[in-house]
Design an enzyme around this catalytic site. Structure first.
Site, PDB file in Angstrom:
ATOM      1  N   GLU A  68       0.814  -1.133  -0.062  1.00 20.86           N
ATOM      2  CA  GLU A  68       0.151   0.123  -0.043  1.00 20.86           C
ATOM      3  C   GLU A  68       0.847   1.605  -0.149  1.00 20.86           C
ATOM      4  O   GLU A  68       0.745   2.052  -0.874  1.00 20.86           O
ATOM      5  CB  GLU A  68      -0.855   0.032   1.156  1.00 20.86           C
ATOM      6  CG  GLU A  68      -2.015  -1.112   1.226  1.00 20.86           C
ATOM      7  CD  GLU A  68      -1.691  -2.386   1.843  1.00 20.86           C
ATOM      8  OE1 GLU A  68      -2.291  -3.290   2.267  1.00 20.86           O
ATOM      9  OE2 GLU A  68      -0.341  -2.490   1.976  1.00 20.86           O
ATOM     10  N   PRO A 341       1.392  -8.224  -8.590  1.00 20.60           N
ATOM     11  CA  PRO A 341       2.375  -8.735  -9.974  1.00 20.60           C
ATOM     12  C   PRO A 341       2.900  -7.697 -10.529  1.00 20.60           C
ATOM     13  O   PRO A 341       3.731  -7.837 -11.675  1.00 20.60           O
ATOM     14  CB  PRO A 341       1.439  -9.674 -10.610  1.00 20.60           C
ATOM     15  CG  PRO A 341      -0.067  -8.896 -10.570  1.00 20.60           C
ATOM     16  CD  PRO A 341       0.054  -8.307  -9.172  1.00 20.60           C
TER      17      PRO A 341
END
Length: 436
Positions: A68, A341
């Protein structure tokens, strides 16, 4: 915002957190012993600051941990550039994220640990920092912190919001509680359609869908000196990386290596655990499997006989992605639900992942649809997939190029989020009155 009455569930939660406060010192000591707290900054977890509040407007952004906090770096820079004299406070809850923020936050931004979710700690934190705007990132809801900020008439925004089907199901057992929390946000922006739909089902009003901030994050840094040091050790050896691995996935990576070793006797497997502190235990486990392990945190180099290079350090993911064309995304062979990813994709790595993907279901589907990712069911299937990619350079590079192309597209999420947040900032005169 101050007029919203707390739900019964929130009142019970606040009473419960007050009741358990005598246990907080024991909790912090245990976490410190496990390397999960910074002993020099424990007071921040109690809402006691270790830095002064800078003068002028201040926007507070909270992200739970590494993923985050890294995703908001472009947003932090854009906020600082957009508002003269603005400062940005970033809070996180992990030691790893704090170290990364210390290295990567731009001038004008500072980091603190988020206080534990106790009414008094939250009030102390907010009374000191007095943010003009509070921004939550993704999915970490701390009820006392949200309620206290709302009661102090601080505008609240939830951006890049993500909520899994599992979390939404759990929250449905407390519908008034979650609906009351969501109602305190003036702005909610989801990172994907599924999260937006779940948030609406849980009681959120208008939910915008600007895209995923992680899509717009810059490539991870690569230390030139470290790359120049490691690359000659590897030479022309075939390499694959298992990244962000969790318990059980390192042994699976070891099994993959053993399955491929007869065909590729000089194969090098690089394992990057999600929690580097587990390094010694992982090394012992792999050694018991008969594998030759070198630990980066111990200063080991990569010798010709090294089979597993355990990259148990912080902030070097970009380095290891730059050394390989094949990456297995961890947290997909257990119940974690996958990891980001995009970071590996920006290095043109062909991506492989297991079946657990609820944290990134839409993202994984996008990479699969672009031909950039293949899914595998277990270690045997992972070994087979790596074998195919090692044998087929054309396919390996095609997948890597597709991954980089998808990850490098500017989604516009950062710009749309920035515009929405700027609209929530109080006018200058209102800010001055607020801080008077």
């Amino acid at each position: 915002m101050t007029g919203k009455a707390p739900s019964l569930g929130l009142l019970c939660y606040r009473a419960m957190t007050r009741a358990v406060s005598p246990l907080v010192p024991l909790l912090l000591r245990r976490r410190e012993a496990r390397g999960k707290e910074d002993p020099a900054r424990l007071c921040e977890r109690l809402g006691v600051p270790t830095q002064d509040r800078p003068e002028g407007p201040l926007v507070w952004l909270h992200g739970a941990s590494v993923g985050e906090s890294l995703s908001i770096l472009p947003l932090v820079s854009r906020l600082l550039a957009a508002v003269p004299g603005l400062h940005v406070l970033v809070t996180t809850g992990t030691v790893t994220s704090a170290k990364l923020m210390a290295d990567r936050l731009p001038a004008g931004a500072l980091h603190q640990y988020v206080p534990l979710d106790h009414p008094d700690y939250c009030a102390r934190f907010l009374d000191h920092w007095r943010p003009d705007l509070a921004v939550w990132i993704e999915s970490e809801f701390w009820p006392n912190l949200i309620f206290t900020a709302s009661r102090k008439d601080i505008p609240l925004a939830l951006v890049n919001a993500r909520i899994t089907a599992r979390s939404a199901h759990n929250w449905r057992h407390a519908p008034a509680f979650i609906a009351g929390l969501l109602s305190r946000f003036s702005l909610i922006m989801a990172q994907d359609r599924a999260s937006a739909a779940r948030l609406r089902e849980l009681g959120a009003g208008k939910v915008l869908e600007p895209g995923n901030l992680k899509h717009d994050a810059p490539p991870l840094s690569v230390g030139e000196a470290e790359h120049a040091h490691l690359a000659p050790m590897i030479g022309t050896r075939p390499v694959w990386v298992a990244t962000n691995t969790h318990e059980g996935e390192e042994s699976a990576a070891g099994e993959v290596h053993k399955a491929l070793a007869s065909s590729y006797p000089d194969l090098l497997t690089i394992i990057v655990p999600r929690h580097p502190a587990r390094g010694p235990a992982i090394a012992a486990e792999l050694a018991e499997m008969g594998l030759a392990v070198a630990r980066r945190a111990a200063g080991d180099g990569i010798a010709p006989g090294t089979e597993i290079y355990l990259a148990d350090t912080l902030g070097e993911l970009g380095l290891f992605y730059s050394l390989s064309e094949i990456v297995f995304v961890g947290g997909t062979f257990d119940s974690t639900g996958g990891h980001n990813p995009f970071e590996a994709a920006r290095f043109a790595c062909a991506l492989l992942a297991g079946p657990s993907d609820f944290n990134f279901a839409e993202t994984f589907a996008d990479f699969e649809g672009a031909g950039a990712m293949r899914r595998v069911g277990d270690a045997a299937a992972l070994a087979a997939a790596i074998r195919r990619l090692l044998d087929d350079e054309t396919e390996r590079k095609r997948m890597g190029a597709a991954a980089k192309r998808l990850a490098s597209e500017d989604s516009g999420a950062t710009e749309r989020t920035l515009e929405a947040l700027l609209a929530l900032l109080p006018p200058a005169r209102k800010r001055e009155a607020h801080h008077a």
